[in-house]
Design an enzyme around this catalytic site. Structure first.
Site, mmCIF file in Angstrom:
data_model
loop_
_atom_site.group_PDB
_atom_site.id
_atom_site.type_symbol
_atom_site.label_atom_id
_atom_site.label_comp_id
_atom_site.label_asym_id
_atom_site.label_seq_id
_atom_site.Cartn_x
_atom_site.Cartn_y
_atom_site.Cartn_z
ATOM 1 N N GLY A 99 -0.622 5.622 8.065
ATOM 2 C CA GLY A 99 -1.819 6.454 8.054
ATOM 3 C C GLY A 99 -2.226 6.709 6.621
ATOM 4 O O GLY A 99 -2.044 5.872 5.745
ATOM 5 N N CYS A 100 -2.744 7.891 6.371
ATOM 6 C CA CYS A 100 -3.212 8.260 5.036
ATOM 7 C C CYS A 100 -2.098 8.109 4.013
ATOM 8 O O CYS A 100 -1.038 8.717 4.136
ATOM 9 C CB CYS A 100 -3.701 9.706 5.069
ATOM 10 S SG CYS A 100 -4.207 10.319 3.459
ATOM 11 N N PHE A 101 -2.341 7.307 2.982
ATOM 12 C CA PHE A 101 -1.268 7.083 2.000
ATOM 13 C C PHE A 101 -0.961 8.318 1.179
ATOM 14 O O PHE A 101 0.118 8.437 0.622
ATOM 15 C CB PHE A 101 -1.507 5.868 1.113
ATOM 16 C CG PHE A 101 -2.861 5.690 0.472
ATOM 17 C CD1 PHE A 101 -3.618 6.747 0.022
ATOM 18 C CD2 PHE A 101 -3.371 4.410 0.306
ATOM 19 C CE1 PHE A 101 -4.851 6.559 -0.578
ATOM 20 C CE2 PHE A 101 -4.601 4.198 -0.300
ATOM 21 C CZ PHE A 101 -5.349 5.283 -0.746
#
Length: 177
Positions: free
Chosen positions: A12-14
């Site tokens: 997902g969001c890094f």
């Protein structure tokens, strides 16, 4: 002489995937970036819009003599919902899906084994959908994405709280976190 290796995880969001890996001896770098798409040198906008085919990833440079790959996997799994094929938490779409990109046959075997163990554990009732695939070209994300949790602490904490990630981790991984 140390022999450093790379591990690449999409979760997902890094922004949320960097911090869990940074606090350990044997981890030399955790870099936000992109992998798995068709465009060379993609921008954040292209990846986020879904125009590049890339996933947001973190590339971890580590010393396997100090911090083995299998230990990285035990940190990776509790950061994600491995049953969600549509993204992670509030971040939806292909670029936010989960994957383990292996850089060697040993990593592939370890990743597949850990995925099978997770599936057999009964922790989740839905199938584990995290892809395991060969690493491709890694493209480093723009500078403002690097160590976002340090440089934009309030924004990071607000985004993380709003995302539902921490609630999911607490509910599903409280014995491992």
């Amino acid at each position: 002489m140390e022999q450093l290796e790379k591990a690449i995880f999409a979760g997902g969001c890094f922004w949320c995937m960097v911090k869990p890996f940074t606090e350990f001896e044997g981890i030399h770098a955790v870099v936000s970036g992109y992998m798995g798409g068709t465009i060379e040198n993609p921008t954040y906008s292209q990846v986020k819009e879904g125009n590049s085919g890339h996933l947001e990833v973190v590339e971890i440079t580590y010393d396997p003599a100090i911090f083995p790959y299998e230990q990285l996997l035990t940190i990776y799994w509790p950061q994600i919902d491995p049953t969600d094929a549509g993204g992670q938490f509030q971040d939806r779409g292909h670029s936010y899906t989960t994957a383990i990109f292996y850089t060697s046959e040993a990593q592939q075997i370890a990743a597949e084994r850990s995925k099978e163990e997770l599936a057999a554990s009964g922790r989740f009732t839905k199938p584990i959908v995290t892809d395991i695939r060969p690493a491709e070209t890694f493209y480093e994300a723009e500078a403002y994405h690097q160590d976002f949790y340090k440089h934009e602490k309030a924004a990071y904490e607000a985004d993380r709280a709003e995302s539902g990630r921490d609630d999911f981790i607490e509910e599903n991984w409280k014995d491992r976190v």
